[in-house]
Design a protein around this motif. Sequence first.
Motif, PDB file in Angstrom:
ATOM      1  N   SER A  92       0.839  -1.205   0.000  1.00 34.79           N
ATOM      2  CA  SER A  92       0.000   0.000   0.000  1.00 34.79           C
ATOM      3  C   SER A  92       0.877   1.259   0.000  1.00 34.79           C
ATOM      4  CB  SER A  92      -0.942  -0.009   1.208  1.00 34.79           C
ATOM      5  OG  SER A  92      -0.194  -0.072   2.399  1.00 34.79           O
ATOM      6  N   GLN A  93       2.116   1.107  -0.422  1.00 34.72           N
ATOM      7  CA  GLN A  93       3.052   2.230  -0.478  1.00 34.72           C
ATOM      8  C   GLN A  93       2.579   3.249  -1.513  1.00 34.72           C
ATOM      9  OE1 GLN A  93       5.866   2.672   1.448  1.00 34.72           O
ATOM     10  NE2 GLN A  93       5.036   0.910   2.557  1.00 34.72           N
ATOM     11  N   PRO A  94       2.418   4.500  -1.127  1.00 33.12           N
ATOM     12  CA  PRO A  94       1.961   5.526  -2.082  1.00 33.12           C
ATOM     13  C   PRO A  94       2.827   5.608  -3.335  1.00 33.12           C
ATOM     14  CG  PRO A  94       1.855   6.372   0.148  1.00 33.12           C
ATOM     15  CD  PRO A  94       2.553   5.033   0.226  1.00 33.12           C
ATOM     16  N   LEU A  95       4.128   5.397  -3.204  1.00 34.84           N
ATOM     17  CA  LEU A  95       5.018   5.447  -4.362  1.00 34.84           C
ATOM     18  C   LEU A  95       4.697   4.325  -5.355  1.00 34.84           C
ATOM     19  CD1 LEU A  95       7.325   7.182  -5.408  1.00 34.84           C
ATOM     20  CD2 LEU A  95       8.914   5.641  -4.288  1.00 34.84           C
ATOM     21  N   ASP A  96       4.404   3.114  -4.844  1.00 37.97           N
ATOM     22  CA  ASP A  96       4.033   2.000  -5.724  1.00 37.97           C
ATOM     23  C   ASP A  96       2.711   2.294  -6.431  1.00 37.97           C
ATOM     24  OD1 ASP A  96       6.286   0.502  -5.060  1.00 37.97           O
ATOM     25  OD2 ASP A  96       5.249  -0.662  -3.509  1.00 37.97           O
ATOM     26  N   ILE A  97       1.747   2.826  -5.689  1.00 37.81           N
ATOM     27  CA  ILE A  97       0.437   3.133  -6.264  1.00 37.81           C
ATOM     28  C   ILE A  97       0.582   4.180  -7.367  1.00 37.81           C
ATOM     29  CG2 ILE A  97      -1.862   4.083  -5.786  1.00 37.81           C
ATOM     30  CD1 ILE A  97      -1.500   2.955  -2.881  1.00 37.81           C
ATOM     31  N   ALA A  98       1.290   5.256  -7.064  1.00 36.85           N
ATOM     32  CA  ALA A  98       1.481   6.321  -8.049  1.00 36.85           C
ATOM     33  C   ALA A  98       2.229   5.805  -9.284  1.00 36.85           C
ATOM     34  CB  ALA A  98       2.230   7.494  -7.427  1.00 36.85           C
ATOM     35  N   SER A  99       3.272   5.008  -9.072  1.00 40.53           N
ATOM     36  CA  SER A  99       4.053   4.464 -10.180  1.00 40.53           C
ATOM     37  C   SER A  99       3.192   3.559 -11.061  1.00 40.53           C
ATOM     38  CB  SER A  99       5.257   3.694  -9.651  1.00 40.53           C
ATOM     39  OG  SER A  99       6.006   3.163 -10.706  1.00 40.53           O
ATOM     40  N   ALA A 100       2.340   2.768 -10.430  1.00 42.98           N
ATOM     41  CA  ALA A 100       1.464   1.873 -11.197  1.00 42.98           C
ATOM     42  C   ALA A 100       0.540   2.677 -12.103  1.00 42.98           C
ATOM     43  CB  ALA A 100       0.658   0.985 -10.255  1.00 42.98           C
ATOM     44  N   TYR A 101      -0.108   3.685 -11.545  1.00 39.73           N
ATOM     45  CA  TYR A 101      -1.036   4.477 -12.352  1.00 39.73           C
ATOM     46  C   TYR A 101      -0.306   5.303 -13.411  1.00 39.73           C
ATOM     47  CZ  TYR A 101      -4.989   3.119  -9.464  1.00 39.73           C
ATOM     48  OH  TYR A 101      -5.967   2.409  -8.827  1.00 39.73           O
ATOM     49  N   GLU A 102       0.885   5.812 -13.074  1.00 42.66           N
ATOM     50  CA  GLU A 102       1.670   6.573 -14.055  1.00 42.66           C
ATOM     51  C   GLU A 102       2.077   5.702 -15.239  1.00 42.66           C
ATOM     52  OE1 GLU A 102       4.956   8.189 -11.863  1.00 42.66           O
ATOM     53  OE2 GLU A 102       3.653   9.530 -10.723  1.00 42.66           O
ATOM     54  N   ASN A 103       2.223   4.402 -14.989  1.00 45.12           N
ATOM     55  CA  ASN A 103       2.651   3.481 -16.039  1.00 45.12           C
ATOM     56  C   ASN A 103       1.491   2.746 -16.695  1.00 45.12           C
ATOM     57  OD1 ASN A 103       5.712   3.431 -16.286  1.00 45.12           O
ATOM     58  ND2 ASN A 103       5.391   3.467 -14.079  1.00 45.12           N
ATOM     59  N   GLY A 104       0.261   3.213 -16.449  1.00 45.27           N
ATOM     60  CA  GLY A 104      -0.878   2.702 -17.196  1.00 45.27           C
ATOM     61  C   GLY A 104      -1.700   1.609 -16.558  1.00 45.27           C
ATOM     62  N   ALA A 105      -1.498   1.319 -15.278  1.00 43.56           N
ATOM     63  CA  ALA A 105      -2.327   0.294 -14.626  1.00 43.56           C
ATOM     64  C   ALA A 105      -3.793   0.721 -14.668  1.00 43.56           C
ATOM     65  CB  ALA A 105      -1.891   0.082 -13.180  1.00 43.56           C
ATOM     66  N   ASP A 106      -4.660  -0.231 -14.917  1.00 36.57           N
ATOM     67  CA  ASP A 106      -6.089   0.040 -14.929  1.00 36.57           C
ATOM     68  C   ASP A 106      -6.665   0.038 -13.522  1.00 36.57           C
ATOM     69  OD1 ASP A 106      -6.812   0.119 -17.871  1.00 36.57           O
ATOM     70  OD2 ASP A 106      -5.686  -1.755 -17.742  1.00 36.57           O
ATOM     71  N   GLY A 107      -5.968  -0.585 -12.596  1.00 37.57           N
ATOM     72  CA  GLY A 107      -6.410  -0.618 -11.209  1.00 37.57           C
ATOM     73  C   GLY A 107      -5.276  -1.039 -10.309  1.00 37.57           C
ATOM     74  N   TYR A 108      -5.423  -0.747  -9.037  1.00 35.31           N
ATOM     75  CA  TYR A 108      -4.428  -1.116  -8.034  1.00 35.31           C
ATOM     76  C   TYR A 108      -5.211  -1.655  -6.851  1.00 35.31           C
ATOM     77  CZ  TYR A 108      -0.065  -0.842  -5.358  1.00 35.31           C
ATOM     78  OH  TYR A 108       1.067  -1.141  -4.632  1.00 35.31           O
ATOM     79  N   LEU A 109      -5.137  -2.953  -6.633  1.00 38.22           N
ATOM     80  CA  LEU A 109      -5.918  -3.599  -5.588  1.00 38.22           C
ATOM     81  C   LEU A 109      -5.017  -4.167  -4.511  1.00 38.22           C
ATOM     82  CD1 LEU A 109      -8.305  -5.575  -7.951  1.00 38.22           C
ATOM     83  CD2 LEU A 109      -8.765  -3.395  -6.831  1.00 38.22           C
ATOM     84  N   ILE A 110      -5.426  -3.956  -3.272  1.00 36.48           N
ATOM     85  CA  ILE A 110      -4.718  -4.553  -2.145  1.00 36.48           C
ATOM     86  C   ILE A 110      -5.280  -5.952  -1.944  1.00 36.48           C
ATOM     87  CG2 ILE A 110      -4.138  -4.320   0.312  1.00 36.48           C
ATOM     88  CD1 ILE A 110      -3.033  -2.058  -1.566  1.00 36.48           C
ATOM     89  N   LYS A 111      -4.389  -6.941  -1.841  1.00 38.22           N
ATOM     90  CA  LYS A 111      -4.827  -8.325  -1.694  1.00 38.22           C
ATOM     91  C   LYS A 111      -5.678  -8.488  -0.438  1.00 38.22           C
ATOM     92  CE  LYS A 111      -0.659 -10.261  -3.713  1.00 38.22           C
ATOM     93  NZ  LYS A 111       0.604 -10.917  -3.386  1.00 38.22           N
ATOM     94  N   PRO A 112      -6.823  -9.111  -0.597  1.00 38.70           N
ATOM     95  CA  PRO A 112      -7.649  -9.392   0.577  1.00 38.70           C
ATOM     96  C   PRO A 112      -7.012 -10.504   1.411  1.00 38.70           C
ATOM     97  CG  PRO A 112      -8.873  -9.764  -1.475  1.00 38.70           C
ATOM     98  CD  PRO A 112      -7.455  -9.483  -1.839  1.00 38.70           C
ATOM     99  N   SER A 113      -7.458 -10.621   2.648  1.00 39.85           N
ATOM    100  CA  SER A 113      -6.890 -11.634   3.531  1.00 39.85           C
ATOM    101  C   SER A 113      -7.780 -12.859   3.685  1.00 39.85           C
ATOM    102  CB  SER A 113      -6.593 -11.025   4.900  1.00 39.85           C
ATOM    103  OG  SER A 113      -7.782 -10.478   5.429  1.00 39.85           O
ATOM    104  N   SER A 114      -8.996 -12.811   3.157  1.00 42.85           N
ATOM    105  CA  SER A 114      -9.891 -13.963   3.301  1.00 42.85           C
ATOM    106  C   SER A 114     -10.325 -14.476   1.932  1.00 42.85           C
ATOM    107  CB  SER A 114     -11.129 -13.582   4.105  1.00 42.85           C
ATOM    108  OG  SER A 114     -11.988 -12.769   3.327  1.00 42.85           O
ATOM    109  N   LEU A 115     -10.716 -15.741   1.893  1.00 45.71           N
ATOM    110  CA  LEU A 115     -11.181 -16.337   0.648  1.00 45.71           C
ATOM    111  C   LEU A 115     -12.437 -15.635   0.148  1.00 45.71           C
ATOM    112  CD1 LEU A 115     -11.063 -18.435  -1.580  1.00 45.71           C
ATOM    113  CD2 LEU A 115     -12.239 -20.032  -0.049  1.00 45.71           C
ATOM    114  N   ASP A 116     -13.357 -15.285   1.045  1.00 46.85           N
ATOM    115  CA  ASP A 116     -14.582 -14.606   0.629  1.00 46.85           C
ATOM    116  C   ASP A 116     -14.276 -13.264  -0.028  1.00 46.85           C
ATOM    117  OD1 ASP A 116     -16.260 -16.655   1.424  1.00 46.85           O
ATOM    118  OD2 ASP A 116     -16.653 -15.776   3.394  1.00 46.85           O
ATOM    119  N   ALA A 117     -13.348 -12.514   0.552  1.00 44.37           N
ATOM    120  CA  ALA A 117     -12.971 -11.218  -0.021  1.00 44.37           C
ATOM    121  C   ALA A 117     -12.267 -11.410  -1.366  1.00 44.37           C
ATOM    122  CB  ALA A 117     -12.096 -10.437   0.950  1.00 44.37           C
ATOM    123  N   PHE A 118     -11.426 -12.445  -1.478  1.00 44.38           N
ATOM    124  CA  PHE A 118     -10.781 -12.754  -2.758  1.00 44.38           C
ATOM    125  C   PHE A 118     -11.849 -13.096  -3.797  1.00 44.38           C
ATOM    126  CE2 PHE A 118      -6.261 -13.289  -1.490  1.00 44.38           C
ATOM    127  CZ  PHE A 118      -5.640 -12.942  -2.673  1.00 44.38           C
TER     128      PHE A 118
END
Length: 161
Positions: free
Chosen positions: A101-127
Amino acid sequence: MSARPMVVLYAEDSDDDAFLMRRAFAKAKFSGTLTVVANGLEALSYLLGEGRYINRKKHPLPSLILLDVKMPHMNGLEVLRWIGERGAFRTTPVVMLTSSSQPLDIASAYENGADGYLIKPSSLDAFADLVADLIAACGQPRPAPGALTLRGSARLPAAPL
């Protein structure tokens, strides 16, 4: 969406997270193909149809690419940049799916064209919820980079870094 079955390429170095993702796709009754590769270099081999991925009938080009950020050999942000430099993959949605969830990673992803940035859920239901959202989103027109909104999406940092 085209008539061909949906193919998802997931680059993930954690066996536990890959297992959860496989279970989540099964729980969502996904009728397409989920291919999990262990790192960024293997993702490139798949996309280029090289090595064990040379047979395009067995390993078709993906409809969706999911990338972990922190991987050995070549991280997800490097793969994302590589994809952005190739016209052949510019229409394929790419979503970062990571524990970072590092802001630098999020910003870099969007700057390089990512369509989304999702934080991995911790449960199977959330996945499973996340997978259902991803499958539904792939049936829609491709959003502008960074505009894909799903449960768990990370937003751009409020101020430039």
